[in-house]
Motif scaffolding. Sequence first.
Motif, PDB file in Angstrom:
ATOM      1  N   GLY A 102       0.804  -1.214   0.000  1.00 28.68           N
ATOM      2  CA  GLY A 102       0.000   0.000   0.000  1.00 28.68           C
ATOM      3  C   GLY A 102       0.838   1.265   0.000  1.00 28.68           C
ATOM      4  N   ILE A 103       1.888   1.284   0.807  1.00 25.48           N
ATOM      5  CA  ILE A 103       2.753   2.459   0.871  1.00 25.48           C
ATOM      6  C   ILE A 103       3.476   2.664  -0.451  1.00 25.48           C
ATOM      7  CG2 ILE A 103       4.836   3.394   1.956  1.00 25.48           C
ATOM      8  CD1 ILE A 103       3.785   2.100   4.596  1.00 25.48           C
ATOM      9  N   ALA A 104       3.994   1.589  -1.033  1.00 29.89           N
ATOM     10  CA  ALA A 104       4.702   1.702  -2.318  1.00 29.89           C
ATOM     11  C   ALA A 104       3.761   2.188  -3.418  1.00 29.89           C
ATOM     12  CB  ALA A 104       5.323   0.361  -2.698  1.00 29.89           C
ATOM     13  N   MET A 105       2.526   1.725  -3.397  1.00 25.42           N
ATOM     14  CA  MET A 105       1.555   2.183  -4.405  1.00 25.42           C
ATOM     15  C   MET A 105       1.272   3.678  -4.243  1.00 25.42           C
ATOM     16  SD  MET A 105      -1.109  -1.006  -4.665  1.00 25.42           S
ATOM     17  CE  MET A 105      -1.910  -0.549  -6.191  1.00 25.42           C
ATOM     18  N   MET A 106       1.122   4.119  -3.009  1.00 29.18           N
ATOM     19  CA  MET A 106       0.862   5.549  -2.780  1.00 29.18           C
ATOM     20  C   MET A 106       2.061   6.393  -3.216  1.00 29.18           C
ATOM     21  SD  MET A 106      -1.274   5.948   0.764  1.00 29.18           S
ATOM     22  CE  MET A 106      -0.454   4.720   1.783  1.00 29.18           C
ATOM     23  N   LEU A 107       3.251   5.953  -2.871  1.00 28.67           N
ATOM     24  CA  LEU A 107       4.443   6.721  -3.232  1.00 28.67           C
ATOM     25  C   LEU A 107       4.665   6.747  -4.742  1.00 28.67           C
ATOM     26  CD1 LEU A 107       6.921   5.641  -0.404  1.00 28.67           C
ATOM     27  CD2 LEU A 107       5.594   7.768  -0.582  1.00 28.67           C
ATOM     28  N   ALA A 108       4.239   5.685  -5.436  1.00 27.43           N
ATOM     29  CA  ALA A 108       4.426   5.614  -6.890  1.00 27.43           C
ATOM     30  C   ALA A 108       3.561   6.628  -7.635  1.00 27.43           C
ATOM     31  CB  ALA A 108       4.130   4.206  -7.400  1.00 27.43           C
ATOM     32  N   VAL A 109       2.449   7.032  -7.048  1.00 29.37           N
ATOM     33  CA  VAL A 109       1.550   7.969  -7.734  1.00 29.37           C
ATOM     34  C   VAL A 109       1.561   9.361  -7.106  1.00 29.37           C
ATOM     35  CG1 VAL A 109       0.020   6.167  -8.587  1.00 29.37           C
ATOM     36  CG2 VAL A 109      -0.471   7.230  -6.383  1.00 29.37           C
ATOM     37  N   LEU A 110       2.427   9.565  -6.177  1.00 30.12           N
ATOM     38  CA  LEU A 110       2.506  10.839  -5.475  1.00 30.12           C
ATOM     39  C   LEU A 110       2.695  11.989  -6.457  1.00 30.12           C
ATOM     40  CD1 LEU A 110       2.503  11.857  -2.549  1.00 30.12           C
ATOM     41  CD2 LEU A 110       4.974  11.664  -2.572  1.00 30.12           C
ATOM     42  N   GLY A 111       1.758  12.923  -6.451  1.00 33.34           N
ATOM     43  CA  GLY A 111       1.840  14.099  -7.300  1.00 33.34           C
ATOM     44  C   GLY A 111       1.513  13.852  -8.766  1.00 33.34           C
ATOM     45  N   ARG A 112       0.943  12.714  -9.102  1.00 35.05           N
ATOM     46  CA  ARG A 112       0.598  12.383 -10.495  1.00 35.05           C
ATOM     47  C   ARG A 112      -0.883  12.054 -10.611  1.00 35.05           C
ATOM     48  NH1 ARG A 112       5.219   7.963 -12.108  1.00 35.05           N
ATOM     49  NH2 ARG A 112       7.013   9.275 -11.674  1.00 35.05           N
ATOM     50  N   GLU A 113      -1.358  12.109 -11.817  1.00 40.31           N
ATOM     51  CA  GLU A 113      -2.708  11.642 -12.103  1.00 40.31           C
ATOM     52  C   GLU A 113      -2.659  10.136 -12.340  1.00 40.31           C
ATOM     53  OE1 GLU A 113      -5.641  13.233 -11.898  1.00 40.31           O
ATOM     54  OE2 GLU A 113      -4.426  14.850 -11.095  1.00 40.31           O
ATOM     55  N   ALA A 114      -3.766   9.455 -12.110  1.00 37.65           N
ATOM     56  CA  ALA A 114      -3.805   7.996 -12.232  1.00 37.65           C
ATOM     57  C   ALA A 114      -3.402   7.527 -13.623  1.00 37.65           C
ATOM     58  CB  ALA A 114      -5.189   7.482 -11.875  1.00 37.65           C
ATOM     59  N   GLU A 115      -3.938   8.184 -14.645  1.00 35.40           N
ATOM     60  CA  GLU A 115      -3.654   7.765 -16.024  1.00 35.40           C
ATOM     61  C   GLU A 115      -2.190   8.006 -16.386  1.00 35.40           C
ATOM     62  OE1 GLU A 115      -6.230   9.892 -15.222  1.00 35.40           O
ATOM     63  OE2 GLU A 115      -7.740   8.296 -15.219  1.00 35.40           O
ATOM     64  N   GLU A 116      -1.598   9.022 -15.807  1.00 37.27           N
ATOM     65  CA  GLU A 116      -0.200   9.349 -16.052  1.00 37.27           C
ATOM     66  C   GLU A 116       0.726   8.252 -15.505  1.00 37.27           C
ATOM     67  OE1 GLU A 116       2.909  12.749 -14.425  1.00 37.27           O
ATOM     68  OE2 GLU A 116       0.769  13.180 -14.441  1.00 37.27           O
ATOM     69  N   SER A 117       0.332   7.650 -14.398  1.00 43.70           N
ATOM     70  CA  SER A 117       1.141   6.611 -13.770  1.00 43.70           C
ATOM     71  C   SER A 117       0.966   5.254 -14.431  1.00 43.70           C
ATOM     72  CB  SER A 117       0.779   6.483 -12.287  1.00 43.70           C
ATOM     73  OG  SER A 117       1.018   7.688 -11.634  1.00 43.70           O
ATOM     74  N   GLY A 118      -0.177   5.038 -15.070  1.00 42.95           N
ATOM     75  CA  GLY A 118      -0.433   3.754 -15.714  1.00 42.95           C
ATOM     76  C   GLY A 118      -0.386   2.619 -14.713  1.00 42.95           C
ATOM     77  N   SER A 119       0.344   1.564 -15.066  1.00 47.18           N
ATOM     78  CA  SER A 119       0.420   0.394 -14.193  1.00 47.18           C
ATOM     79  C   SER A 119       1.598   0.451 -13.218  1.00 47.18           C
ATOM     80  CB  SER A 119       0.497  -0.878 -15.041  1.00 47.18           C
ATOM     81  OG  SER A 119       1.669  -0.855 -15.824  1.00 47.18           O
ATOM     82  N   LEU A 120       2.304   1.578 -13.174  1.00 49.18           N
ATOM     83  CA  LEU A 120       3.448   1.731 -12.271  1.00 49.18           C
ATOM     84  C   LEU A 120       3.113   1.397 -10.817  1.00 49.18           C
ATOM     85  CD1 LEU A 120       6.421   2.635 -11.873  1.00 49.18           C
ATOM     86  CD2 LEU A 120       5.508   4.941 -11.483  1.00 49.18           C
ATOM     87  N   PRO A 121       1.975   1.857 -10.284  1.00 47.77           N
ATOM     88  CA  PRO A 121       1.692   1.540  -8.878  1.00 47.77           C
ATOM     89  C   PRO A 121       1.556   0.042  -8.611  1.00 47.77           C
ATOM     90  CG  PRO A 121      -0.063   2.891  -9.807  1.00 47.77           C
ATOM     91  CD  PRO A 121       0.981   2.750 -10.844  1.00 47.77           C
ATOM     92  N   ILE A 122       1.116  -0.706  -9.607  1.00 48.20           N
ATOM     93  CA  ILE A 122       0.983  -2.155  -9.427  1.00 48.20           C
ATOM     94  C   ILE A 122       2.365  -2.780  -9.275  1.00 48.20           C
ATOM     95  CG2 ILE A 122       0.223  -4.308 -10.495  1.00 48.20           C
ATOM     96  CD1 ILE A 122      -1.983  -2.603 -11.877  1.00 48.20           C
ATOM     97  N   GLY A 123       3.269  -2.429 -10.174  1.00 48.84           N
ATOM     98  CA  GLY A 123       4.627  -2.962 -10.105  1.00 48.84           C
ATOM     99  C   GLY A 123       5.359  -2.534  -8.859  1.00 48.84           C
ATOM    100  N   MET A 124       5.254  -1.265  -8.509  1.00 47.35           N
ATOM    101  CA  MET A 124       5.920  -0.768  -7.305  1.00 47.35           C
ATOM    102  C   MET A 124       5.297  -1.376  -6.049  1.00 47.35           C
ATOM    103  SD  MET A 124       8.445   1.174  -8.083  1.00 47.35           S
ATOM    104  CE  MET A 124       8.756   0.028  -9.397  1.00 47.35           C
TER     105      MET A 124
END
Length: 154
Positions: A102-124
């Motif tokens: 959960g923490i890694a997912m939050m940090l992966a999208v910090l300051g970004r829009e969901a679409e901008e991050s794509g699947s990055l939060p899943i991998g992180m």
Amino acid sequence: MAAKRSGKLITISSVSVLVYVVLFLLLSPLLPEHLARHAGTDGVGYSPLSVTVLIVGLVATLSLLIGILAYRDFTSLGHWYPGPKSIVVCFLSAGFGILGLGIAMMLAVLGREAEESGSLPIGMGLLGLLLVFAVSAGILVRALPRAEPESLST
């Protein structure tokens, strides 16, 4: 000694969940409204961030609670063998690992829009789960009492 360790497990687990909640509350203004929860051939699927964070927190708390209860049960019954110890270590490590997800997912999208991050939060998130699980399992194996040898005779 078992009661003292049980108290430490409860304290560390409670503080970990509390840190997760406080981190979400502090970061929520910088987080997007949605978070990627699925990435596959059909594209990326999104869910509301608050629902994802809540579910991750609840699953982690449940895993930690099961680990603590199993520890207390096995030690009170005197069944502290390799099997029961591994059950306790796995449930506790899974709880901490899920909080890491959960923490890694939050940090992966910090300051970004969901679409901008794509699947990055899943991998992180998966990387956070793996790393925190491995580190906490190593610590727990050493911190919990040594497992008693089992007798193979009947």
